[in-house]
Design a protein around this motif. Structure first.
Motif, mmCIF file in Angstrom:
data_model
loop_
_atom_site.group_PDB
_atom_site.id
_atom_site.type_symbol
_atom_site.label_atom_id
_atom_site.label_comp_id
_atom_site.label_asym_id
_atom_site.label_seq_id
_atom_site.Cartn_x
_atom_site.Cartn_y
_atom_site.Cartn_z
ATOM 1 N N CYS A 63 0.834 -1.205 0.000
ATOM 2 C CA CYS A 63 0.000 0.000 0.000
ATOM 3 C C CYS A 63 0.870 1.258 0.000
ATOM 4 C CB CYS A 63 -0.942 -0.011 1.202
ATOM 5 S SG CYS A 63 -2.210 -1.284 1.045
ATOM 6 N N GLU B 187 -8.549 -1.518 -3.258
ATOM 7 C CA GLU B 187 -8.416 -1.295 -1.818
ATOM 8 C C GLU B 187 -7.263 -2.121 -1.267
ATOM 9 O OE1 GLU B 187 -11.938 -1.589 0.536
ATOM 10 O OE2 GLU B 187 -13.199 -0.866 -1.092
ATOM 11 N N CYS B 188 -6.683 -1.630 -0.187
ATOM 12 C CA CYS B 188 -5.617 -2.380 0.480
ATOM 13 C C CYS B 188 -6.213 -3.619 1.149
ATOM 14 C CB CYS B 188 -4.928 -1.513 1.532
ATOM 15 S SG CYS B 188 -3.902 -0.228 0.808
ATOM 16 N N TYR B 189 -5.474 -4.697 1.083
ATOM 17 C CA TYR B 189 -5.890 -5.934 1.745
ATOM 18 C C TYR B 189 -4.664 -6.560 2.393
ATOM 19 C CZ TYR B 189 -3.920 -8.150 -2.432
ATOM 20 O OH TYR B 189 -3.087 -8.543 -3.444
ATOM 21 N N SER C 21 -1.976 -3.839 -2.438
ATOM 22 C CA SER C 21 -2.995 -3.218 -3.284
ATOM 23 C C SER C 21 -2.694 -3.564 -4.734
ATOM 24 C CB SER C 21 -2.995 -1.700 -3.095
ATOM 25 O OG SER C 21 -3.955 -1.100 -3.929
#
Length: 71
Positions: free
Chosen positions: A9, A32-34, A43
């Motif tokens: 990210c 989205e960041c995961y 991301s």
């Protein structure tokens, strides 16, 4: 031209901010960041640009990497 990357990210944010600041001929779509299986925040990003600008985009990527090593 399309390029897809999975970046941390922090890396994705740095890349997006530099591209915006320098008003580069590039469209960036970021997911989205995961949290990945190793616990890192990731991301997916998609870079879309004209093939004639490939050298400019490559330069952006090369400049982003050393900046992340300093953070």
């Amino acid at each position: 031209m399309l390029r897809k990357y999975t970046l941390s990210c922090k890396s994705a944010n740095t890349l997006i901010n530099l591209a915006y600041k320098e008003n580069l001929p590039l469209h960036i779509t970021a997911g989205e960041c995961y949290t990945d299986s190793n616990g890192g925040k990731q991301s997916d990003i998609l870079l879309v640009y004209d093939y004639r600008n490939e050298e400019v985009i490559d330069e952006l990527l090369y400049r982003t990497i050393p900046m992340l090593e300093l953070v």
